[in-house]
Scaffold this active site. Structure first.
Site, short mmCIF file in Angstrom:
data_model
loop_
_atom_site.label_atom_id
_atom_site.label_comp_id
_atom_site.label_asym_id
_atom_site.label_seq_id
_atom_site.Cartn_x
_atom_site.Cartn_y
_atom_site.Cartn_z
N PRO A 11 0.79 -1.23 0.00
CA PRO A 11 0.00 0.00 0.00
C PRO A 11 0.83 1.29 0.00
O PRO A 11 1.82 1.39 0.71
CB PRO A 11 -0.83 -0.11 1.29
CG PRO A 11 -0.19 -1.17 2.10
CD PRO A 11 0.48 -2.10 1.13
N ASN A 12 0.36 2.21 -0.81
CA ASN A 12 0.88 3.58 -0.93
C ASN A 12 2.19 3.68 -1.70
O ASN A 12 2.65 4.79 -1.97
CB ASN A 12 1.02 4.25 0.45
CG ASN A 12 -0.33 4.41 1.12
OD1 ASN A 12 -1.24 4.93 0.52
ND2 ASN A 12 -0.45 3.92 2.34
N ARG A 19 5.69 12.28 -2.53
CA ARG A 19 5.70 12.83 -1.17
C ARG A 19 6.79 12.14 -0.36
O ARG A 19 7.22 11.05 -0.70
CB ARG A 19 4.34 12.59 -0.50
CG ARG A 19 3.21 13.37 -1.16
CD ARG A 19 1.92 13.20 -0.39
NE ARG A 19 2.09 13.56 1.02
CZ ARG A 19 1.27 13.16 1.99
NH1 ARG A 19 0.24 12.40 1.72
NH2 ARG A 19 1.48 13.53 3.23
N TYR A 24 11.67 8.24 1.50
CA TYR A 24 11.55 7.17 0.51
C TYR A 24 12.30 7.44 -0.79
O TYR A 24 12.30 6.60 -1.70
CB TYR A 24 10.07 6.91 0.21
CG TYR A 24 9.29 6.48 1.44
CD1 TYR A 24 9.65 5.34 2.15
CD2 TYR A 24 8.22 7.23 1.92
CE1 TYR A 24 8.96 4.95 3.29
CE2 TYR A 24 7.51 6.86 3.05
CZ TYR A 24 7.89 5.72 3.73
OH TYR A 24 7.21 5.34 4.86
N GLU A 99 12.77 -9.73 1.16
CA GLU A 99 11.99 -8.60 1.67
C GLU A 99 12.81 -7.32 1.46
O GLU A 99 14.00 -7.31 1.78
CB GLU A 99 11.75 -8.81 3.17
CG GLU A 99 11.09 -7.66 3.87
CD GLU A 99 11.08 -7.81 5.39
OE1 GLU A 99 11.90 -8.59 5.94
OE2 GLU A 99 10.27 -7.12 6.03
N HIS A 101 12.80 -2.98 2.00
CA HIS A 101 12.23 -1.71 2.46
C HIS A 101 13.14 -0.58 2.02
O HIS A 101 14.36 -0.69 2.17
CB HIS A 101 12.06 -1.68 3.98
CG HIS A 101 11.10 -2.72 4.46
ND1 HIS A 101 9.75 -2.59 4.27
CD2 HIS A 101 11.31 -3.90 5.06
CE1 HIS A 101 9.16 -3.67 4.76
NE2 HIS A 101 10.08 -4.49 5.24
O1 CA2 Z 1 10.54 1.70 3.78
C1 CA2 Z 1 9.70 1.02 3.19
O2 CA2 Z 1 9.85 0.58 2.04
C2 CA2 Z 1 8.35 0.75 3.87
O3 CA2 Z 1 7.93 -0.56 3.51
C3 CA2 Z 1 7.40 1.80 3.32
C4 CA2 Z 1 6.02 1.76 3.98
C5 CA2 Z 1 6.14 1.77 5.50
O4 CA2 Z 1 4.86 1.60 6.09
C6 CA2 Z 1 7.08 0.69 6.01
O5 CA2 Z 1 7.20 0.82 7.41
C7 CA2 Z 1 8.45 0.82 5.38
C8 CA2 Z 1 5.17 2.96 3.56
C9 CA2 Z 1 5.06 3.17 2.09
C10 CA2 Z 1 4.39 4.51 1.86
O6 CA2 Z 1 4.88 5.05 0.69
C11 CA2 Z 1 4.67 6.38 0.46
C12 CA2 Z 1 5.30 6.91 -0.63
C13 CA2 Z 1 5.17 8.24 -0.90
C14 CA2 Z 1 4.37 9.05 -0.12
C15 CA2 Z 1 3.73 8.52 0.97
C16 CA2 Z 1 3.88 7.17 1.26
#
Ligand code: CA2
Length: 147
Positions: A11-12, A19, A24, A99, A101
């Site tokens: 998700p997201n 953003r 990220y 996995e 991140h």
């Molecule tokens: O660091 C990562 O790849 C995560 O999997 C990203 C997730 C977060 O909940 C994990 O703890 C770590 C969140 C992805 C959200 O992505 C966004 C990208 C742009 C703007 C807002 C959110």
């Protein structure tokens, strides 16, 4: 037939590049797809990119990987910290799974230290940004026997 690496994003992650670049990075998911696919091609694999905001759809993709892929890259995003369903799907998957991140969840909020995915994957890469996906392809190339 070219062997498939299934790269599944939660998700997201479709919002990447729009953003929170300080967390990220600036690359979009499409940029990451191109980087990871180039690396996969070098090793003779076809990388298929998926993204879903739905937990059930991610379980379906993991189940499909049993027959259509030789390895999986998984960024389960927020479901990493909550999903017993994805944990169970991974447990029944007899394929190497890396996995990934982008950020390092262990260095962030306390709730991100809970991880339902880590105990049931082959290996984990965190905190290296988009390069983590390329490294995951390299890792799979060493883990998957050549046909
Ligand atoms: O660091 C990562 O790849 C995560 O999997 C990203 C997730 C977060 O909940 C994990 O703890 C770590 C969140 C992805 C959200 O992505 C966004 C990208 C742009 C703007 C807002 C959110």
């Amino acid at each position: 037939m070219t062997r498939v690496i299934s790269c599944i994003n939660g998700p997201n992650l479709n919002l990447l590049g729009q953003r929170e670049p300080e967390i990220y990075g600036r690359q979009t998911l499409q940029d990451i797809e191109m980087m990871a696919r180039d690396e996969a091609t070098l090793h003779g694999f076809d990388l298929q990119m998926h993204q879903s905001n739905s937990e059930g759809a991610i379980v379906d993709l993991l189940q499909a990987a049993r027959t259509n892929a030789v390895g999986v890259i998984l960024n389960a995003a927020a479901y990493t910290h909550t999903s017993v369903a994805i944990h169970d799907a991974l447990k029944s998957l007899d394929l190497p799974v890396i996995e990934v991140h982008l950020s390092n969840p262990a260095a962030r909020e306390e709730f991100r230290s809970t991880n339902f995915i880590g105990p049931v994957v082959t290996g984990s890469i965190a905190g290296l940004g988009a390069a983590g996906y390329v490294l995951a392809v390299k890792a799979l190339a060493t883990l998957i026997p050549s046909s």
